[in-house]
Write an enzyme that holds these catalytic residues in place. Structure first.
Site: not given
Ligand code: ASP
Length: 320
Positions: A78, A180, A198, A208, A231-232
Protein backbone atom coordinates in the site's frame (compact mmCIF):
# COMPACT_ATOMS: atom_id res chain seq x y z
CA UNK A 1 -20.50 8.47 28.95
CA UNK A 2 -21.97 10.09 25.88
CA UNK A 3 -23.72 7.69 23.56
CA UNK A 4 -23.29 7.89 19.81
CA UNK A 5 -26.88 8.98 19.36
CA UNK A 6 -26.42 11.73 21.89
CA UNK A 7 -23.26 12.75 20.10
CA UNK A 8 -25.15 13.17 16.83
CA UNK A 9 -27.83 15.19 18.59
CA UNK A 10 -25.23 17.31 20.27
CA UNK A 11 -23.51 17.76 16.92
CA UNK A 12 -26.61 19.39 15.55
CA UNK A 13 -26.98 21.93 18.29
CA UNK A 14 -23.69 22.46 20.03
CA UNK A 15 -20.62 24.31 18.96
CA UNK A 16 -17.31 22.49 18.49
CA UNK A 17 -16.03 24.15 21.63
CA UNK A 18 -18.79 22.75 23.81
CA UNK A 19 -18.54 19.32 22.17
CA UNK A 20 -14.89 19.23 23.02
CA UNK A 21 -15.77 19.00 26.69
CA UNK A 22 -17.70 15.79 26.15
CA UNK A 23 -15.09 13.49 24.70
CA UNK A 24 -11.82 11.88 25.56
CA UNK A 25 -9.35 12.28 28.37
CA UNK A 26 -6.36 14.53 27.87
CA UNK A 27 -3.28 12.48 27.05
CA UNK A 28 -0.48 12.15 29.55
CA UNK A 29 2.34 14.62 28.85
CA UNK A 30 5.48 12.85 27.76
CA UNK A 31 9.00 14.11 27.36
CA UNK A 32 10.22 15.04 23.90
CA UNK A 33 11.09 13.72 21.39
CA UNK A 34 8.06 11.69 20.28
CA UNK A 35 7.19 10.11 16.94
CA UNK A 36 3.86 8.50 16.08
CA UNK A 37 2.81 6.82 12.87
CA UNK A 38 -0.05 4.91 11.32
CA UNK A 39 -0.60 1.14 11.25
CA UNK A 40 1.72 -1.68 12.32
CA UNK A 41 4.36 -0.77 9.76
CA UNK A 42 4.67 2.47 11.69
CA UNK A 43 6.85 0.62 14.21
CA UNK A 44 9.63 0.04 11.66
CA UNK A 45 9.26 3.61 10.43
CA UNK A 46 9.47 4.94 14.00
CA UNK A 47 12.64 2.95 14.64
CA UNK A 48 14.37 4.75 11.80
CA UNK A 49 12.94 8.12 12.85
CA UNK A 50 14.05 7.55 16.43
CA UNK A 51 17.70 7.18 15.38
CA UNK A 52 17.54 10.83 14.30
CA UNK A 53 15.31 12.12 17.08
CA UNK A 54 17.32 10.49 19.88
CA UNK A 55 20.48 12.11 18.51
CA UNK A 56 18.81 15.53 18.83
CA UNK A 57 18.10 15.58 15.09
CA UNK A 58 15.40 17.52 13.36
CA UNK A 59 11.81 16.19 13.22
CA UNK A 60 11.75 16.85 9.46
CA UNK A 61 14.66 14.49 8.85
CA UNK A 62 13.13 11.93 11.19
CA UNK A 63 9.74 11.79 9.48
CA UNK A 64 11.31 11.55 6.03
CA UNK A 65 13.60 8.73 7.14
CA UNK A 66 10.65 6.96 8.77
CA UNK A 67 8.36 7.25 5.75
CA UNK A 68 11.07 5.84 3.48
CA UNK A 69 10.98 2.51 5.32
CA UNK A 70 7.61 1.18 4.09
CA UNK A 71 8.15 2.98 0.77
CA UNK A 72 11.21 0.83 0.11
CA UNK A 73 9.67 -2.43 1.33
CA UNK A 74 8.37 -4.47 -1.63
CA UNK A 75 6.20 -6.52 0.72
CA UNK A 76 4.11 -3.48 1.73
CA UNK A 77 1.41 -3.40 -0.89
CA UNK A 78 0.00 0.00 0.00
CA UNK A 79 3.07 2.25 -0.05
CA UNK A 80 5.91 2.84 -2.53
CA UNK A 81 7.62 -0.14 -4.16
CA UNK A 82 5.18 -3.04 -4.42
CA UNK A 83 2.12 -0.80 -4.00
CA UNK A 84 -1.03 -2.14 -5.61
CA UNK A 85 -1.70 -0.45 -8.96
CA UNK A 86 -4.65 1.45 -10.32
CA UNK A 87 -7.22 -0.40 -12.42
CA UNK A 88 -4.97 -0.05 -15.49
CA UNK A 89 -2.00 -1.64 -13.76
CA UNK A 90 -0.07 1.56 -13.04
CA UNK A 91 1.49 2.12 -9.62
CA UNK A 92 0.96 5.80 -8.87
CA UNK A 93 2.23 7.30 -5.63
CA UNK A 94 1.08 10.26 -3.51
CA UNK A 95 3.13 11.91 -0.79
CA UNK A 96 3.69 15.11 1.15
CA UNK A 97 5.90 16.55 3.84
CA UNK A 98 5.66 19.64 6.08
CA UNK A 99 8.08 21.26 8.51
CA UNK A 100 8.03 23.58 11.51
CA UNK A 101 8.16 26.72 9.35
CA UNK A 102 5.02 25.78 7.36
CA UNK A 103 7.23 24.86 4.43
CA UNK A 104 5.65 22.02 2.54
CA UNK A 105 6.04 19.93 -0.59
CA UNK A 106 3.92 17.30 -2.30
CA UNK A 107 3.74 14.96 -5.28
CA UNK A 108 0.78 13.07 -6.65
CA UNK A 109 0.27 10.43 -9.29
CA UNK A 110 4.02 9.95 -9.41
CA UNK A 111 5.15 6.78 -11.19
CA UNK A 112 8.46 4.86 -11.18
CA UNK A 113 10.06 6.47 -8.11
CA UNK A 114 10.47 4.39 -4.94
CA UNK A 115 10.66 7.32 -2.50
CA UNK A 116 8.01 9.94 -3.30
CA UNK A 117 8.42 11.45 0.18
CA UNK A 118 11.96 12.49 -0.73
CA UNK A 119 10.73 13.94 -4.03
CA UNK A 120 8.12 15.89 -2.03
CA UNK A 121 10.91 17.24 0.16
CA UNK A 122 12.84 18.33 -2.92
CA UNK A 123 9.71 20.11 -4.23
CA UNK A 124 9.60 21.92 -0.88
CA UNK A 125 13.28 22.83 -0.85
CA UNK A 126 14.20 23.32 -4.49
CA UNK A 127 11.16 24.83 -6.21
CA UNK A 128 8.96 27.88 -5.69
CA UNK A 129 5.96 25.47 -5.67
CA UNK A 130 4.24 23.16 -3.22
CA UNK A 131 2.71 20.47 -5.43
CA UNK A 132 3.86 18.65 -8.58
CA UNK A 133 1.81 15.90 -10.22
CA UNK A 134 2.09 13.16 -12.84
CA UNK A 135 4.58 13.57 -15.67
CA UNK A 136 5.84 16.88 -14.29
CA UNK A 137 6.58 15.31 -10.92
CA UNK A 138 8.43 12.44 -12.60
CA UNK A 139 10.46 14.80 -14.77
CA UNK A 140 11.40 16.82 -11.69
CA UNK A 141 12.38 13.66 -9.78
CA UNK A 142 14.60 12.46 -12.61
CA UNK A 143 16.20 15.91 -12.90
CA UNK A 144 16.95 15.69 -9.18
CA UNK A 145 18.76 12.39 -9.67
CA UNK A 146 16.08 9.91 -8.54
CA UNK A 147 16.23 6.59 -10.41
CA UNK A 148 13.39 5.37 -12.65
CA UNK A 149 12.28 1.93 -11.50
CA UNK A 150 9.51 -0.57 -12.04
CA UNK A 151 7.36 -0.44 -8.90
CA UNK A 152 4.93 -3.22 -9.84
CA UNK A 153 6.16 -6.37 -8.10
CA UNK A 154 5.15 -9.85 -9.25
CA UNK A 155 2.88 -10.19 -6.19
CA UNK A 156 1.06 -6.90 -6.81
CA UNK A 157 0.69 -7.70 -10.49
CA UNK A 158 -0.80 -11.06 -9.59
CA UNK A 159 -3.26 -9.45 -7.15
CA UNK A 160 -4.27 -6.89 -9.81
CA UNK A 161 -4.86 -9.62 -12.44
CA UNK A 162 -6.99 -11.48 -9.92
CA UNK A 163 -8.95 -8.29 -9.23
CA UNK A 164 -9.50 -7.78 -12.97
CA UNK A 165 -11.57 -10.99 -13.08
CA UNK A 166 -14.41 -9.21 -11.28
CA UNK A 167 -13.12 -5.62 -11.35
CA UNK A 168 -15.36 -4.70 -8.42
CA UNK A 169 -14.24 -1.54 -6.68
CA UNK A 170 -15.16 -1.24 -3.04
CA UNK A 171 -12.83 0.14 -0.40
CA UNK A 172 -12.81 -2.29 2.52
CA UNK A 173 -11.84 -1.17 6.01
CA UNK A 174 -8.48 -2.37 7.36
CA UNK A 175 -7.44 -4.70 4.60
CA UNK A 176 -4.31 -4.28 2.64
CA UNK A 177 -5.78 -2.76 -0.50
CA UNK A 178 -5.21 0.62 1.06
CA UNK A 179 -3.22 1.98 4.02
CA UNK A 180 -0.92 4.88 4.22
CA UNK A 181 2.00 5.77 6.39
CA UNK A 182 1.36 9.06 8.10
CA UNK A 183 4.12 10.01 10.53
CA UNK A 184 4.38 13.06 12.78
CA UNK A 185 7.13 13.93 15.24
CA UNK A 186 8.21 16.52 17.76
CA UNK A 187 11.96 16.75 18.26
CA UNK A 188 14.07 17.59 21.30
CA UNK A 189 13.96 21.29 20.33
CA UNK A 190 10.17 21.06 20.44
CA UNK A 191 9.78 21.51 16.68
CA UNK A 192 7.19 19.53 14.75
CA UNK A 193 7.15 17.98 11.28
CA UNK A 194 5.17 15.35 9.42
CA UNK A 195 5.10 13.22 6.30
CA UNK A 196 2.57 11.05 4.55
CA UNK A 197 3.04 8.58 1.69
CA UNK A 198 0.94 5.96 -0.09
CA UNK A 199 0.11 4.15 -3.30
CA UNK A 200 -3.50 5.13 -2.57
CA UNK A 201 -6.60 3.04 -2.98
CA UNK A 202 -5.80 -0.12 -4.92
CA UNK A 203 -7.51 -0.32 -8.32
CA UNK A 204 -8.48 3.36 -8.22
CA UNK A 205 -9.35 5.17 -11.43
CA UNK A 206 -6.34 6.38 -13.36
CA UNK A 207 -5.46 9.86 -12.15
CA UNK A 208 -7.28 9.53 -8.83
CA UNK A 209 -5.57 11.40 -6.00
CA UNK A 210 -6.57 10.82 -2.40
CA UNK A 211 -5.96 12.78 0.75
CA UNK A 212 -2.39 11.62 1.31
CA UNK A 213 -0.48 14.26 -0.72
CA UNK A 214 -2.85 17.10 0.16
CA UNK A 215 -1.55 19.49 2.78
CA UNK A 216 -4.39 20.06 5.23
CA UNK A 217 -6.15 16.80 4.34
CA UNK A 218 -3.80 13.93 5.30
CA UNK A 219 -1.13 16.08 6.90
CA UNK A 220 -0.90 19.37 8.68
CA UNK A 221 1.72 20.87 10.95
CA UNK A 222 1.52 24.11 12.89
CA UNK A 223 4.56 24.56 15.07
CA UNK A 224 2.63 26.66 17.59
CA UNK A 225 0.11 23.91 18.17
CA UNK A 226 0.72 20.41 16.85
CA UNK A 227 0.56 18.06 13.89
CA UNK A 228 -1.96 15.59 12.53
CA UNK A 229 -2.15 12.91 9.87
CA UNK A 230 -4.74 10.53 8.49
CA UNK A 231 -5.33 7.23 6.76
CA UNK A 232 -8.36 5.55 5.26
CA UNK A 233 -10.75 6.54 2.53
CA UNK A 234 -9.14 9.76 1.36
CA UNK A 235 -12.24 11.22 -0.24
CA UNK A 236 -13.88 11.52 3.20
CA UNK A 237 -10.78 13.13 4.70
CA UNK A 238 -10.59 15.69 1.88
CA UNK A 239 -14.24 16.64 2.41
CA UNK A 240 -13.49 17.83 5.94
CA UNK A 241 -9.86 18.92 5.34
CA UNK A 242 -9.23 16.51 8.18
CA UNK A 243 -5.71 17.10 9.44
CA UNK A 244 -6.06 20.87 9.35
CA UNK A 245 -9.30 20.47 11.26
CA UNK A 246 -7.58 18.34 13.90
CA UNK A 247 -4.79 20.90 14.38
CA UNK A 248 -7.26 23.79 14.58
CA UNK A 249 -9.30 21.87 17.15
CA UNK A 250 -6.13 21.48 19.23
CA UNK A 251 -5.53 25.22 18.86
CA UNK A 252 -8.97 25.78 20.37
CA UNK A 253 -7.87 23.90 23.49
CA UNK A 254 -8.77 20.32 22.71
CA UNK A 255 -6.36 17.53 23.57
CA UNK A 256 -4.99 15.53 20.62
CA UNK A 257 -7.41 12.73 21.52
CA UNK A 258 -10.41 15.04 21.65
CA UNK A 259 -9.41 16.66 18.35
CA UNK A 260 -9.22 13.28 16.57
CA UNK A 261 -12.62 12.28 17.99
CA UNK A 262 -14.23 15.52 16.89
CA UNK A 263 -12.85 15.17 13.35
CA UNK A 264 -14.15 11.61 13.06
CA UNK A 265 -17.47 12.87 14.43
CA UNK A 266 -17.58 15.42 11.61
CA UNK A 267 -17.31 12.61 9.02
CA UNK A 268 -20.13 10.73 10.74
CA UNK A 269 -22.28 13.86 10.77
CA UNK A 270 -21.65 14.44 7.04
CA UNK A 271 -22.01 10.83 5.95
CA UNK A 272 -24.04 8.93 8.54
CA UNK A 273 -24.60 5.88 6.31
CA UNK A 274 -21.33 5.70 4.42
CA UNK A 275 -19.29 6.21 7.57
CA UNK A 276 -20.48 2.82 8.83
CA UNK A 277 -18.81 1.00 5.95
CA UNK A 278 -15.48 2.71 5.55
CA UNK A 279 -12.39 3.35 7.61
CA UNK A 280 -10.79 6.70 8.41
CA UNK A 281 -8.27 7.16 11.20
CA UNK A 282 -6.53 10.26 12.56
CA UNK A 283 -3.38 10.67 14.62
CA UNK A 284 -2.53 13.90 16.42
CA UNK A 285 0.50 15.10 18.35
CA UNK A 286 0.81 18.40 20.15
CA UNK A 287 3.85 20.49 20.91
CA UNK A 288 4.10 19.04 24.41
CA UNK A 289 4.41 15.52 23.08
CA UNK A 290 0.85 14.51 23.97
CA UNK A 291 -0.78 12.36 21.33
CA UNK A 292 -4.15 10.91 20.42
CA UNK A 293 -5.75 8.61 17.86
CA UNK A 294 -9.28 7.81 16.79
CA UNK A 295 -10.95 6.00 13.89
CA UNK A 296 -14.35 5.27 12.45
CA UNK A 297 -13.95 1.50 12.79
CA UNK A 298 -12.06 -0.84 15.06
CA UNK A 299 -8.73 -2.10 13.77
CA UNK A 300 -6.83 1.15 13.24
CA UNK A 301 -3.42 0.62 14.76
CA UNK A 302 -0.64 3.12 15.31
CA UNK A 303 2.89 3.06 16.67
CA UNK A 304 4.41 5.39 19.28
CA UNK A 305 8.08 5.88 20.05
CA UNK A 306 9.13 8.11 22.95
CA UNK A 307 11.39 7.82 25.97
CA UNK A 308 8.43 6.48 27.97
CA UNK A 309 6.96 4.30 25.22
CA UNK A 310 9.77 2.52 23.38
CA UNK A 311 8.00 1.80 20.11
CA UNK A 312 4.72 0.16 20.94
CA UNK A 313 1.76 -0.53 18.70
CA UNK A 314 -1.69 0.45 19.99
CA UNK A 315 -5.17 0.04 18.62
CA UNK A 316 -7.06 3.33 18.43
CA UNK A 317 -10.51 3.70 19.94
CA UNK A 318 -13.21 3.94 17.34
CA UNK A 319 -16.59 5.52 16.77
CA UNK A 320 -18.31 2.28 15.74
N1 ASP B 1 -5.78 7.63 2.45
C1 ASP B 1 -5.30 6.81 1.36
C2 ASP B 1 -5.99 7.25 0.10
O1 ASP B 1 -7.15 7.58 0.13
C3 ASP B 1 -5.48 5.38 1.56
C4 ASP B 1 -5.32 4.83 2.95
O2 ASP B 1 -4.76 5.44 3.81
O3 ASP B 1 -5.78 3.73 3.22
O4 ASP B 1 -5.37 7.19 -0.94
Amino acid sequence: MTTRRKFLQLGAVASMASLSKVFGKPARPVSKPVVISTWNFGADANKEAWKILSANGRALDAVEAGARVPEGDPKESSVGLGGLPDRDGRVTLDSCIMDEFANCGAVACLEHIVHPVSVARKVMEKTPHVFLVGAGALKFALDQGFKKENLLTKESEKAWKEWLKTAKYKPVANIENHDTIGIVAVDASQNLSGACTTSGMAYKMQGRVGDSPIIGAALFVDNEVGAATSTGVGEEVIRIVGSHLVVELMRQGNSPQQACELAVGRIVKNQPQKSKEIQVGFLALNKNGEYGAFALQKGFTYAVYSNEVPNKIFEAKSYY
